[in-house]
Scaffold this motif. Structure first.
Motif, PDB file in Angstrom:
ATOM      1  N   VAL A 158      71.808  50.393  63.100  1.00  0.00           N
ATOM      2  CA  VAL A 158      71.549  49.842  61.767  1.00  0.00           C
ATOM      3  C   VAL A 158      70.607  48.640  61.858  1.00  0.00           C
ATOM      4  N   GLN A 159      69.600  48.655  60.992  1.00  0.00           N
ATOM      5  CA  GLN A 159      68.695  47.523  60.841  1.00  0.00           C
ATOM      6  C   GLN A 159      68.699  47.098  59.376  1.00  0.00           C
ATOM      7  N   GLN A 160      68.559  45.790  59.158  1.00  0.00           N
ATOM      8  CA  GLN A 160      68.500  45.292  57.790  1.00  0.00           C
ATOM      9  C   GLN A 160      67.438  44.207  57.689  1.00  0.00           C
ATOM     10  N   SER A 161      66.546  44.388  56.757  1.00  0.00           N
ATOM     11  CA  SER A 161      65.475  43.413  56.552  1.00  0.00           C
ATOM     12  C   SER A 161      65.436  42.986  55.096  1.00  0.00           C
ATOM     13  N   TYR A 162      65.048  41.725  54.886  1.00  0.00           N
ATOM     14  CA  TYR A 162      64.758  41.204  53.560  1.00  0.00           C
ATOM     15  C   TYR A 162      63.299  40.751  53.584  1.00  0.00           C
ATOM     16  N   GLY A 163      62.420  41.598  53.083  1.00  0.00           N
ATOM     17  CA  GLY A 163      60.995  41.305  53.193  1.00  0.00           C
ATOM     18  C   GLY A 163      60.578  41.340  54.652  1.00  0.00           C
ATOM     19  N   ASP A 164      59.982  40.249  55.127  1.00  0.00           N
ATOM     20  CA  ASP A 164      59.535  40.175  56.523  1.00  0.00           C
ATOM     21  C   ASP A 164      60.627  39.672  57.466  1.00  0.00           C
ATOM     22  N   LEU A 165      61.764  39.288  56.897  1.00  0.00           N
ATOM     23  CA  LEU A 165      62.846  38.742  57.716  1.00  0.00           C
ATOM     24  C   LEU A 165      63.826  39.841  58.101  1.00  0.00           C
ATOM     25  N   GLN A 166      63.966  40.115  59.392  1.00  0.00           N
ATOM     26  CA  GLN A 166      64.933  41.104  59.868  1.00  0.00           C
ATOM     27  C   GLN A 166      66.203  40.371  60.289  1.00  0.00           C
ATOM     28  N   VAL A 167      67.326  40.733  59.659  1.00  0.00           N
ATOM     29  CA  VAL A 167      68.579  40.012  59.898  1.00  0.00           C
ATOM     30  C   VAL A 167      69.571  40.804  60.751  1.00  0.00           C
ATOM     31  N   LEU A 168      69.384  42.121  60.853  1.00  0.00           N
ATOM     32  CA  LEU A 168      70.200  42.942  61.758  1.00  0.00           C
ATOM     33  C   LEU A 168      69.277  43.805  62.598  1.00  0.00           C
ATOM     34  N   HIS A 169      69.589  43.886  63.895  1.00  0.00           N
ATOM     35  CA  HIS A 169      68.738  44.615  64.830  1.00  0.00           C
ATOM     36  C   HIS A 169      69.554  45.678  65.555  1.00  0.00           C
ATOM     37  N   ASP A 170      69.311  46.938  65.256  1.00  0.00           N
ATOM     38  CA  ASP A 170      69.914  48.067  65.984  1.00  0.00           C
ATOM     39  C   ASP A 170      71.408  47.868  66.214  1.00  0.00           C
ATOM     40  N   MET A 171      72.142  47.621  65.141  1.00  0.00           N
ATOM     41  CA  MET A 171      73.576  47.341  65.223  1.00  0.00           C
ATOM     42  C   MET A 171      74.364  48.641  65.358  1.00  0.00           C
ATOM     43  N   THR A 172      75.156  48.748  66.427  1.00  0.00           N
ATOM     44  CA  THR A 172      75.955  49.950  66.664  1.00  0.00           C
ATOM     45  C   THR A 172      77.356  49.556  67.111  1.00  0.00           C
ATOM     46  N   TRP A 173      78.360  49.894  66.317  1.00  0.00           N
ATOM     47  CA  TRP A 173      79.765  49.722  66.691  1.00  0.00           C
ATOM     48  C   TRP A 173      80.623  50.512  65.721  1.00  0.00           C
ATOM     49  N   GLN A 174      81.917  50.647  66.024  1.00  0.00           N
ATOM     50  CA  GLN A 174      82.793  51.413  65.140  1.00  0.00           C
ATOM     51  C   GLN A 174      84.198  50.806  65.097  1.00  0.00           C
ATOM     52  N   LEU A 175      84.901  51.150  64.015  1.00  0.00           N
ATOM     53  CA  LEU A 175      86.299  50.759  63.813  1.00  0.00           C
ATOM     54  C   LEU A 175      87.125  52.023  63.718  1.00  0.00           C
TER      55      LEU A 175
END
Length: 224
Positions: free
Chosen positions: A10-27
């Motif tokens: 999972v990646q999450q960006s707001y405009g040019d700002l990337q706040v999550l980078h290749d997030m992988t985990w599970q519950l």
């Protein structure tokens, strides 16, 4: 083992700002997971993704076998935010009845939940008279409306004294035993570690570490 929450690249960006980078985990089902990180680590964004409030820029977020934004999935999630705010003029019972109607939960559940969180005696009192601990317990009761399969608690013990904190975690333990999967978000591991099965540690939007406490100690190379 049933997977309740899964984040995959999972990646999450707001405009040019990337706040999550290749997030992988599970519950997994019936598990209590601690989600840790400093301010700005990505915890709030991760929670918003799981709640379906925002869509991932890339990657996959699956909750309870479906998309987080699906209404059927959302109805099975309970959420306690860090700062609990209620209408001060309503009583505890009126507050829960209001949220039960919003969620489509059974109104008959309200008094049972008030008893579970130890607020039966204060059910007819206005919320403005409640202490911080009582408001937090009312918030937990709100999160438990509809018997959610997934419970997300954001800094649930902030502002609570040690006795109120112990009471809150005893309640959380009972819901875990009943099969509810739980995510506890916190800035710090001490104080929470006793009550979690696994931990996910974020920093600057990256997954820094994941595993049970013994695995984390091994990864850190610290003496025990």
């Amino acid at each position: 083992m049933t997977v309740v929450v899964e984040l995959n690249q999972v990646q999450q960006s707001y405009g040019d700002l990337q706040v999550l980078h290749d997030m992988t985990w599970q519950l997994n089902a019936g598990e209590v997971l601690g989600l840790f990180g400093h301010n700005g680590a990505g915890k709030t964004t991760t929670v918003r993704l799981i709640l379906g409030l925002i869509q991932a820029s890339a990657g996959k977020v699956q909750v309870l076998g479906g998309r987080a934004s699906d209404s059927q999935v959302r109805q099975q999630i309970g959420f306690l935010p860090e700062n609990v705010m209620f209408y001060p003029q309503l009583t505890g019972r009126e507050t829960l009845l209001h949220f039960a109607r919003l969620k489509g939960a059974a109104l008959a559940q309200v008094d049972e939940l008030l008893e579970q969180v130890g607020l039966s005696a204060a059910a007819s009192k206005r919320v403005k008279t409640y202490s911080k601990g009582m408001r937090q317990r009312l918030g937990l009761a709100q999160a438990l409306l509809g018997q959610p399969k997934l419970l997300i608690l954001d800094e649930p013990t902030v502002g609570l004294d040690p006795i109120a904190t112990q009471e809150l975690y005893r309640l959380i333990g009972r819901f875990k035993e009943a099969g509810t999967s739980i995510i506890i978000c916190s800035h710090v591991l001490p104080g929470v570690e006793t009550y979690i099965d696994r931990a996910v540690v974020l920093a600057r939007g990256y997954l820094e570490a994941e595993g049970d406490l013994n695995q984390l100690r091994e990864q850190a190379g610290l003496p025990v």
